[in-house]
Design a protein around this motif. Structure first.
Motif, short mmCIF file in Angstrom:
data_model
loop_
_atom_site.label_atom_id
_atom_site.label_comp_id
_atom_site.label_asym_id
_atom_site.label_seq_id
_atom_site.Cartn_x
_atom_site.Cartn_y
_atom_site.Cartn_z
N SER B 10 0.85 -1.18 0.00
CA SER B 10 0.00 0.00 0.00
C SER B 10 0.89 1.23 0.00
O SER B 10 2.03 1.18 0.42
N TYR B 11 0.32 2.29 -0.52
CA TYR B 11 1.07 3.55 -0.56
C TYR B 11 0.13 4.69 -0.21
O TYR B 11 -1.09 4.56 -0.37
N PRO B 12 0.68 5.79 0.29
CA PRO B 12 -0.18 6.91 0.66
C PRO B 12 -0.81 7.56 -0.57
O PRO B 12 -0.10 7.90 -1.51
N GLY B 13 -2.13 7.68 -0.58
CA GLY B 13 -2.82 8.33 -1.69
C GLY B 13 -3.41 9.65 -1.24
O GLY B 13 -3.14 10.11 -0.14
N ARG B 14 -4.22 10.25 -2.09
CA ARG B 14 -4.83 11.53 -1.78
C ARG B 14 -5.75 11.44 -0.55
O ARG B 14 -5.73 12.30 0.31
N SER B 15 -6.57 10.37 -0.56
CA SER B 15 -7.48 10.22 0.58
C SER B 15 -7.14 8.91 1.28
O SER B 15 -7.74 7.88 1.02
N GLY B 16 -6.15 8.94 2.12
CA GLY B 16 -5.76 7.76 2.88
C GLY B 16 -4.93 6.79 2.06
O GLY B 16 -4.72 6.99 0.88
N PRO B 17 -4.46 5.75 2.71
CA PRO B 17 -3.59 4.79 2.03
C PRO B 17 -4.35 3.99 0.98
O PRO B 17 -5.51 3.65 1.16
N VAL B 18 -3.68 3.71 -0.14
CA VAL B 18 -4.25 2.91 -1.21
C VAL B 18 -3.57 1.55 -1.17
O VAL B 18 -2.34 1.48 -1.11
N THR B 19 -4.37 0.50 -1.21
CA THR B 19 -3.78 -0.84 -1.25
C THR B 19 -3.82 -1.34 -2.69
O THR B 19 -4.89 -1.52 -3.26
N THR B 58 4.96 -3.74 1.37
CA THR B 58 4.64 -3.26 2.70
C THR B 58 4.67 -4.43 3.69
O THR B 58 5.17 -4.32 4.80
#
Lengths: 257, 259
Positions: B10-19, B58
Motif C-alpha cells: 500500500s502507498y499513501p494516496g490523496r485520501s488515505g492509504p491505497v492498497t 509493505t
C-alpha cells in the motif's frame, strides 16, 4: 535544394515592403526627419557613420557574448543541480522566480555604482537577464525523463548518475538549444539597456549620444545595426540547434505509421 | 525462481492509504512463461515493480532465485507498452544501452566492442531488424520500435524478462507478428517471463500458466495451466479449445470485476 521557392523569397519581400511603406509614409505625411527619418536618410547615415557604428557594434557584441557565455556556463550547471534533486528544485524555485521578476533595468544603476561606467555592467546585465531561461529549460529537460525508461535502467542497477548521463543530459539538448536562442537575444537586450544607462562605448551609448546631438538618422541607424546584429546571433544558434539536436526536429515529422 | 509470499503493498494516496496488492502469492519456475491478466487498475504493474525490486512490499516477502529482493534485481530485462527508445541513438546503440550499465559488461564494452556489436546484431536478426540497425527509432513503425525494445530488454541475457502490456499499442496484425517473435525468442533463449497483459489471447498463446488477478486491491484469484503443445503455431489462436480457454478466462474476469 538549389531551387529557390516563393516561400524562400517572402522574408526578403516583407522586409523590403516595410521599408517602402515607411519611406512612402514619410513622404506622404511630410514627417519631419527629426521625428522619424525616412529609410533613405537612415541608410545614408549608416553609410556616413559606418566606422563608429561598426566599432560600437563590436563592443556591444563582445559584452553580449561574454555575458551570454557566463550565463550558459552557470545556467547549465545550476540547471543540472536543480534537475537532479526535487528538494533543491522546490527550495530554489521561489528564489529564482523572485530574482527573474526583477526588471534588470533596475539593477543596472547598482552595477554601475559597484563596477563603474564601462563594459562590466553591460556584461553582468547580459548575464543576469539570459541566465534564467537556460536554468529552467535544462531543469525541465531533466525532470521530464520518462519514468518507464528510468525503471528500465534502474532495474538494471543504474545509478542516478548513470541515468543522468545516458538519458537525462542528452535529453536536455533540445531544451537547451531552444533556451540558447532566447537567451542570446535577451543577453543582447541586457547589454544594450546597460549601455544606454551608463557606458562609454557600445551601440546603446552611441544612440544616446546621437539622440542628445539631435542626429535622429544616426539613432535609427543604431537601431538598424542592433536589428541586424540580433538577427545574426539568433541565426547562428538556430543553425547550431539544427546541427546538434537534429533528432528532435525529425522525430515528429517522419515517424512511420 | 520467483516467489511472492503473502505480499501486500500500500502507498499513501490523496485520501488515505491505497492498497494496490493484498495478500498475493505467486510462484514462477525457472524458464516458465507466466502471464498475469486482470481488469485494469488491479495492480499488475505494481507486481512487476515488486518483482524487479523497484519497490519494496509493505508486508510479505519477494524472493528471486532464492534470495530476498532488497533492491533492483539486476537480472531482469523490461519492456513496456511504449517502446521508449532514445531518439538520439541508432537502433543498434539503443539495444546496446543496457550493456553500458550492467556489470560486468559495462567495464568490458569498450574493449570487446565488436563482440557485443555482433551479439546485438544477432538479436536484431532474430526479430527481423538486421537491416535497420543504423536507423533511428523515429524512422521506424511502432511494431519495429517494439521489436527493438524487446532486443534492448534481452541484450544482457537476463534470466528474467518482465513485460508490461508490450503489444497493447499495436494494431492486430502487428501484434500477431510480435507474438510469434516473442514466442521464438523465448524458445531460443529460455529465459523466465512474466507478462502482464489484459489481452487474454496474447496470454493464452504465449504462457505456460495464466494468473488471474482481482480488481483493486489486487490478488491472484485463479491460476490456470495452459497445455497446448509447443511450438504453438498461430493457428492455435483459432482452435476451439483456445477459444474455450479465452472464454472462461473472460468470464472469470467479468466475475471479479463485479465483486
Amino acid at each position: 535544394m538549389s531551387k529557390i521557392t516563393a516561400e524562400d523569397l517572402t522574408p526578403i519581400a516583407f522586409t523590403l515592403a516595410v521599408f517602402v511603406v515607411w519611406e512612402l509614409a514619410c513622404i506622404v505625411f511630410r514627417i519631419d526627419s527629426f521625428i522619424l527619418p525616412a529609410p533613405t536618410a537612415v541608410f545614408s547615415a549608416m553609410g556616413q557613420y559606418w566606422w563608429p557604428l561598426l566599432r560600437n557594434s563590436f563592443v556591444t557584441l563582445w559584452t553580449t557574448v561574454v555575458g551570454f557565455i557566463l550565463a550558459v556556463v552557470f545556467g547549465i550547471a545550476l540547471g543540472l543541480v536543480v534537475g537532479w534533486s526535487r528538494a533543491i528544485y522546490r527550495g530554489l524555485y521561489p528564489v529564482m522566480i523572485g530574482f527573474n521578476s526583477i526588471p534588470k533595468v533596475a539593477v543596472v544603476p547598482i552595477l554601475i555604482m559597484w563596477f563603474g561606467i564601462g563594459e562590466i555592467p553591460a556584461i553582468l546585465t547580459a548575464f543576469l537577464i539570459s541566465f534564467f531561461p537556460i536554468v529552467v529549460n535544462v531543469a525541465t529537460g531533466l525532470a521530464t525523463t520518462e519514468p518507464e525508461l528510468e525503471d528500465v535502467l534502474r532495474a538494471l542497477g543504474a545509478s542516478k548518475l548513470d541515468i543522468m548521463r545516458k538519458v537525462g543530459i542528452p535529453r536536455t539538448g533540445p531544451y537547451l538549444f531552444g533556451a540558447l536562442k532566447v537567451a542570446i537575444t535577451l543577453a543582447f537586450v541586457g547589454a544594450v539597456v546597460s549601455e544606454t544607462i551608463g557606458a562609454n562605448a557600445g551601440l546603446g551609448h552611441l544612440m544616446v549620444q546621437a539622440g542628445s546631438n539631435f542626429q535622429m538618422p544616426l539613432v535609427f541607424a543604431g537601431l538598424m545595426a542592433l536589428a541586424i546584429e540580433g538577427i545574426l546571433m539568433y541565426a547562428v544558434f538556430a543553425f547550431l540547434e539544427k546541427r546538434m539536436v537534429s533528432w528532435a526536429f525529425r522525430s515528429s515529422s517522419s515517424a512511420a505509421g | 525462481m520467483i516467489r511472492l509470499l503473502d505480499v501486500t503493498l500500500s502507498y499513501p494516496g490523496r485520501s488515505g492509504p491505497v492498497t494496490a496488492l493484498s495478500h498475493t502469492s505467486l510462484t514462477v519456475e525457472k524458464g516458465e512463461f507466466a502471464a498475469v491478466v486482470g481488469p485494469s487498475g488491479c495492480g499488475k504493474s505494481t507486481l512487476m515493480k515488486l518483482v524487479t525490486g523497484l519497490i519494496r512490499p509493505t508486508k510479505g516477502k519477494v524472493e528471486v532465485e532464492g534470495q530476498d529482493v532488497e533492491g533492483p534485481v539486476k537480472i531482469a530485462g523490461m519492456a513496456f507498452q511504449a517502446a521508449n527508445l532514445l531518439p538520439w541513438r541508432s537502433v543498434l546503440d539503443n539495444v546496446i544501452l543496457p550493456l553500458e550499465i550492467v556489470s560486468p559488461h559495462r567495464a568490458r564494452l569498450r574493449r570487446d566492442k565488436a563482440a557485443y556489436r555482433d551479439r546485438a546484431m544477432d538479436l536484431l536478426g532474430v526479430v527481423g531488424l538486421k537491416d535497420f540497425a543504423d536507423r533511428y527509432p523515429w524512422e521506424m513503425s511502432g511494431g519495429m520500435q517494439q521489436r527493438a525494445s524487446l532486443c534492448r530488454a534481452l541484450i544482457h541475457e537476463p534470466a528474467l524478462l518482465m513485460l508490461d502490456e508490450p503489444f497493447a499499442a499495436l494494431d492486430a496484425f502487428t501484434r500477431e507478428e510480435l507474438l510469434v517473435v516473442l514466442r521464438d525468442l523465448w524458445q531460443r533463449l529460455g529465459f523466465t517471463v512474466i507478462l502482464v497483459t489484459h489481452d487474454l489471447r496474447e496470454a493464452g498463446f504465449l504462457a505456460d500458466t495464466i494468473h488471474v488477478m482481482s480488481a483493486r486491491p489486487g490478488r491472484i484469484v485463479e491460476t490456470r495451466t495452459v497445455d497446448f503443445p509447443r511450438p504453438r503455431p498461430l493457428d492455435v489462436l483459432y482452435a476451439p479449445a483456445f477459444t474455450d480457454l479465452v472464454h472462461s478466462l473472460r468470464n472469470k474476469i467479468a466475475e471479479v470485476r463485479q465483486a
